[in-house]
Design a protein around this motif. Structure first.
Motif, PDB file in Angstrom:
ATOM      1  N   ALA A  95      16.462 -55.498 -44.724  1.00  0.00           N
ATOM      2  CA  ALA A  95      15.918 -55.320 -43.376  1.00  0.00           C
ATOM      3  C   ALA A  95      14.840 -54.246 -43.330  1.00  0.00           C
ATOM      4  O   ALA A  95      13.997 -54.251 -42.434  1.00  0.00           O
ATOM      5  CB  ALA A  95      17.043 -54.958 -42.408  1.00  0.00           C
ATOM      6  N   LYS A  96      14.862 -53.336 -44.298  1.00  0.00           N
ATOM      7  CA  LYS A  96      13.922 -52.218 -44.296  1.00  0.00           C
ATOM      8  C   LYS A  96      13.185 -52.139 -45.622  1.00  0.00           C
ATOM      9  O   LYS A  96      13.745 -52.451 -46.677  1.00  0.00           O
ATOM     10  CB  LYS A  96      14.662 -50.896 -44.071  1.00  0.00           C
ATOM     11  CG  LYS A  96      15.347 -50.783 -42.738  1.00  0.00           C
ATOM     12  CD  LYS A  96      16.039 -49.447 -42.610  1.00  0.00           C
ATOM     13  CE  LYS A  96      16.751 -49.329 -41.269  1.00  0.00           C
ATOM     14  NZ  LYS A  96      17.381 -48.024 -41.114  1.00  0.00           N
ATOM     15  N   ALA A  97      11.950 -51.664 -45.551  1.00  0.00           N
ATOM     16  CA  ALA A  97      11.197 -51.375 -46.764  1.00  0.00           C
ATOM     17  C   ALA A  97      11.840 -50.168 -47.448  1.00  0.00           C
ATOM     18  O   ALA A  97      12.484 -49.337 -46.795  1.00  0.00           O
ATOM     19  CB  ALA A  97       9.743 -51.081 -46.421  1.00  0.00           C
ATOM     20  N   GLY A  98      11.693 -50.089 -48.755  1.00  0.00           N
ATOM     21  CA  GLY A  98      12.237 -48.949 -49.481  1.00  0.00           C
ATOM     22  C   GLY A  98      12.479 -49.280 -50.938  1.00  0.00           C
ATOM     23  O   GLY A  98      12.115 -50.352 -51.426  1.00  0.00           O
ATOM     24  N   LYS A  99      13.099 -48.347 -51.609  1.00  0.00           N
ATOM     25  CA  LYS A  99      13.448 -48.510 -53.015  1.00  0.00           C
ATOM     26  C   LYS A  99      14.942 -48.788 -53.101  1.00  0.00           C
ATOM     27  O   LYS A  99      15.749 -48.016 -52.581  1.00  0.00           O
ATOM     28  CB  LYS A  99      13.078 -47.264 -53.813  1.00  0.00           C
ATOM     29  CG  LYS A  99      11.584 -47.037 -53.861  1.00  0.00           C
ATOM     30  CD  LYS A  99      11.238 -45.805 -54.668  1.00  0.00           C
ATOM     31  CE  LYS A  99       9.726 -45.627 -54.697  1.00  0.00           C
ATOM     32  NZ  LYS A  99       9.348 -44.443 -55.471  1.00  0.00           N
ATOM     33  N   TYR A 100      15.297 -49.890 -53.767  1.00  0.00           N
ATOM     34  CA  TYR A 100      16.689 -50.314 -53.870  1.00  0.00           C
ATOM     35  C   TYR A 100      17.103 -50.331 -55.335  1.00  0.00           C
ATOM     36  O   TYR A 100      16.648 -51.175 -56.107  1.00  0.00           O
ATOM     37  CB  TYR A 100      16.867 -51.706 -53.250  1.00  0.00           C
ATOM     38  CG  TYR A 100      16.697 -51.698 -51.747  1.00  0.00           C
ATOM     39  CD1 TYR A 100      17.803 -51.570 -50.917  1.00  0.00           C
ATOM     40  CD2 TYR A 100      15.439 -51.795 -51.163  1.00  0.00           C
ATOM     41  CE1 TYR A 100      17.648 -51.551 -49.538  1.00  0.00           C
ATOM     42  CE2 TYR A 100      15.277 -51.774 -49.793  1.00  0.00           C
ATOM     43  CZ  TYR A 100      16.389 -51.650 -48.983  1.00  0.00           C
ATOM     44  OH  TYR A 100      16.236 -51.626 -47.612  1.00  0.00           O
ATOM     45  N   PRO A 101      17.991 -49.401 -55.726  1.00  0.00           N
ATOM     46  CA  PRO A 101      18.462 -49.392 -57.112  1.00  0.00           C
ATOM     47  C   PRO A 101      19.315 -50.628 -57.407  1.00  0.00           C
ATOM     48  O   PRO A 101      20.034 -51.121 -56.538  1.00  0.00           O
ATOM     49  CB  PRO A 101      19.318 -48.130 -57.208  1.00  0.00           C
ATOM     50  CG  PRO A 101      19.082 -47.361 -55.960  1.00  0.00           C
ATOM     51  CD  PRO A 101      18.529 -48.301 -54.946  1.00  0.00           C
ATOM     52  N   PHE A 102      19.220 -51.128 -58.622  1.00  0.00           N
ATOM     53  CA  PHE A 102      20.097 -52.192 -59.088  1.00  0.00           C
ATOM     54  C   PHE A 102      20.699 -51.755 -60.414  1.00  0.00           C
ATOM     55  O   PHE A 102      20.155 -50.879 -61.100  1.00  0.00           O
ATOM     56  CB  PHE A 102      19.358 -53.540 -59.217  1.00  0.00           C
ATOM     57  CG  PHE A 102      18.192 -53.534 -60.169  1.00  0.00           C
ATOM     58  CD1 PHE A 102      18.390 -53.731 -61.540  1.00  0.00           C
ATOM     59  CD2 PHE A 102      16.900 -53.354 -59.710  1.00  0.00           C
ATOM     60  CE1 PHE A 102      17.312 -53.730 -62.418  1.00  0.00           C
ATOM     61  CE2 PHE A 102      15.822 -53.361 -60.571  1.00  0.00           C
ATOM     62  CZ  PHE A 102      16.024 -53.551 -61.945  1.00  0.00           C
ATOM     63  N   LEU A 103      21.849 -52.363 -60.741  1.00  0.00           N
ATOM     64  CA  LEU A 103      22.523 -51.996 -61.981  1.00  0.00           C
ATOM     65  C   LEU A 103      23.556 -53.044 -62.367  1.00  0.00           C
ATOM     66  O   LEU A 103      23.887 -53.923 -61.575  1.00  0.00           O
ATOM     67  CB  LEU A 103      23.204 -50.631 -61.836  1.00  0.00           C
ATOM     68  CG  LEU A 103      24.217 -50.443 -60.703  1.00  0.00           C
ATOM     69  CD1 LEU A 103      25.608 -50.884 -61.121  1.00  0.00           C
ATOM     70  CD2 LEU A 103      24.250 -48.992 -60.288  1.00  0.00           C
ATOM     71  N   CYS A 104      24.054 -52.898 -63.574  1.00  0.00           N
ATOM     72  CA  CYS A 104      25.227 -53.653 -64.024  1.00  0.00           C
ATOM     73  C   CYS A 104      26.409 -52.734 -63.775  1.00  0.00           C
ATOM     74  O   CYS A 104      26.418 -51.597 -64.242  1.00  0.00           O
ATOM     75  CB  CYS A 104      25.115 -54.001 -65.506  1.00  0.00           C
ATOM     76  SG  CYS A 104      26.584 -54.859 -66.145  1.00  0.00           S
ATOM     77  N   SER A 105      27.401 -53.215 -63.026  1.00  0.00           N
ATOM     78  CA  SER A 105      28.526 -52.352 -62.664  1.00  0.00           C
ATOM     79  C   SER A 105      29.674 -52.378 -63.680  1.00  0.00           C
ATOM     80  O   SER A 105      30.696 -51.736 -63.459  1.00  0.00           O
ATOM     81  CB  SER A 105      29.043 -52.707 -61.264  1.00  0.00           C
ATOM     82  OG  SER A 105      29.647 -53.987 -61.255  1.00  0.00           O
TER      83      SER A 105
END
Length: 121
Positions: A95-105
């Protein structure tokens, strides 16, 4: 009910179904798609087809190209653990612009390098 009214009603129903199908197709076409390969170029890395996306729905097509199980987690959503060669789809609405971290959990995998950042504009 006359035959004319039955036929008119049927034509209207067909038109309504066609419209609903078109609207659904339009909504799907507005979703961004990002291909994610886990375990490539090395076992504890991700390769993304794009590192930026527009706000809205993003469909992540995730494939495990490695030799051990991995998953993909972003914005609080996560795929199931994928065995080598298996795939999953993860749909996320930003919904918002920004930086979204991703990872293998999977424990230890992010620490070994299975992480990154998706920029949403």
């Amino acid at each position: 009910m006359s035959r004319f009214h039955k036929v008119s009603g049927l034509v209207a129903l067909i038109a309504l179904v066609a419209l609903a199908t078109s609207v659904a197709a339009f909504a799907r076409s507005n979703a961004s798609t990002i291909s994610v390969t886990a375990g490539k170029p090395s076992e504890f890395h991700f390769t993304l087809s794009k590192k930026t996306a527009a706000k809205g729905v993003v469909v992540f097509s995730v494939k495990n190209g490695g030799k051990i199980s991995h998953d993909f987690k972003i914005a609080g959503k996560v795929t199931k653990q994928l065995a080598a060669g298996k795939s999953a789809v993860l749909k996320v609405t930003f919904a918002k612009a920004g930086k979204y971290p991703f990872l293998c959990s999977v424990p230890g995998h992010a620490g070994a390098g299975m992480k990154g950042v998706l920029v949403v504009k």
